[in-house]
Design a protein around this motif. Structure first.
Motif: not given
Length: 439
Positions: A345-346, A352-353, A367-372, A420-427
């Motif tokens: 993200a950095l 940005g944020t 993140d506040s970048g251009p995305g994937f 870009g958005l990272i999703r981490l789904r826990f057990a």
């Protein structure tokens, strides 16, 4: 519901057990039908021959009887009629119905509506004889026998289908057990001398493949460990010399910057070597402890900011995770996952944020970048994938590696609001979310 039913049938059709049972049932059905139809055909021919023989005998007897006793009664039954037409006027004349009267001398089969008649026409010097036989009873018996045979064949096919499905299940049970053992990565050998020959060949092939895979993994781990060990000593010396050089008094600013750049480069090489070593090893979570998720996010974020070279713009962290949210996890592995997600993200957020929030059992980092790039989403977690925006590196590959070891699921996408958005789904059960958590 129609598509669900069709899907289930499609799945069942791909089952080896079902195919074996269906093949046996089809073979049984075809065999009994072929045999039964052959028997019915032979029976019909024999019965036709018997009927014709009876008609010929009856005709010969009636003609002889009429010559000797013209007053004798003609045979007349519900299924057989004899018509006698003398060539000279006579009181014994019995005219045949029009549909039979025109037939020439010989043997005939006449169809009137759904009825079939066998007709014999004979003539001598005195008269013309027409013997008619209605074969309706004969056809009724054959039809009843045909439908009885068909019903018996279908019943036999269904019985064979059930028996075949049960038998195929017993035969393929070892295949199912073999697949389960491969899935669970059972350490023992899969081959068992008691197995059937074909299943034993498959199990031995699996064993050989697993041994080759284990040997390859062992070589990769040994290489990564040796490389990390051999690099550590000279890199430590280089870093120490660079630090001492940059701390000399009256050192020009350009030389100090180069010294700091050397230190940063050595740190990056050390981090890369450590990442390679972790990827080569089988990451297993150790002791799982309750972690204060919100506080840990702030701590790891701050450590990630400390690694950013001075003078570069840095984004702000918007942490929307409730303070009393707790995660049950291995602290070291989870911090590794967070650090690599934040580093990614950095790299793209500039000033940005970066937003973090929870939704159900899922941690989202945007993140506040251009995305994937849309065509690269399937390769985000691949090692050293080179896309249109450059080299992806090892960071997100490490995230996926550790997440899989911990039973978590990680995905990447482009947020609807950008970035870009990272999703981490826990057990299930790993995350405790209070009811007032902000999404």
């Amino acid at each position: 519901m129609a598509w669900v039913t069709s899907w289930r049938w499609a799945e069942r059709a791909r089952s080896l057990r079902w195919r074996v049972a269906a093949a046996l049932a089809a073979l049984a059905l075809l065999t009994i039908l072929a045999q039964s139809l052959t028997w019915l055909w032979l029976l019909e021919r024999q019965e036709d021959a018997f009927i014709n023989q009876q008609l010929h005998e009856q005709m010969a007897h009636s003609m002889a009887l009429w010559r000797e006793h013209p007053e004798a009664a003609l045979p007349n039954s519900p299924a057989m009629w004899l018509y006698r037409e003398p060539f000279r006027p006579s009181s014994q004349r019995v005219e045949a119905p029009p549909q039979f009267a025109h037939l020439p001398v010989g043997d005939h089969e006449v169809f009137i509506g759904s009825h079939e008649y066998h007709v014999l026409v004979r003539a001598d010097a005195q008269a013309r004889y027409i013997l008619v036989y209605d074969v309706e009873d004969h056809e009724f018996r054959l039809n009843r026998l045909f439908w009885s045979t068909l019903a018996a064949a279908l019943l036999l096919a269904l019985t064979t289908l059930g028996a075949g499905y049960w038998l195929a299940g017993r035969l393929t049970r070892r295949l199912g057990g073999l697949a389960e053992a491969v899935e669970r990565e059972v350490p023992e050998a899969l081959a068992d001398p008691a197995m059937e020959r074909e299943v034993l060949a498959l199990a031995e092939a699996f064993d050989r493949q697993r041994n080759r895979q284990r040997e390859a993994m062992a070589r990769e781990r040994a290489f990564a460990a040796n490389l990390s060990h051999e690099l550590r000593t000279p890199l430590t010396a280089i870093r120490t010399d660079a630090e001492l050089l940059s701390q000399l008094p009256d050192l020009p600013a350009a030389v100090a910057r180069r010294g700091a750049r050397i230190v940063a480069g050595v740190d990056r090489i050390n981090s890369l070597a450590a990442s390679l070593l972790l990827l080569a090893r089988e990451a297993r979570p150790g002791e799982r402890l309750p972690l204060a998720l919100a506080g840990l996010l702030d701590e790891v974020w701050q450590r990630s900011l400390d690694a950013v070279p001075a003078g570069l713009p840095v984004p702000q962290l918007e942490n929307a995770v409730a303070v009393d949210c707790q995660l049950l996890a291995d602290p070291a592995l989870f911090e590794l996952v967070l650090r690599n997600i934040f580093d990614n993200a950095l790299r793209y957020s500039a000033d940005g944020t970066v937003r973090c929030w929870l939704a159900d059992d899922e941690l989202a980092v945007q993140d506040s970048g251009p995305g994937f790039a849309a065509d690269e989403l399937g390769h985000v977690f691949d090692r050293f994938y080179i896309g249109r925006r450059g080299l992806h590196g090892l960071g997100l590959a490490l995230v996926r590696h550790v997440s899989q070891a911990c039973g978590w699921q990680v995905t990447a996408e482009n947020a609807a609001t950008g970035g870009g958005l990272i999703r981490l789904r826990f057990a299930p059960g790993d995350l405790t979310i209070p009811s007032h958590t902000v999404d």
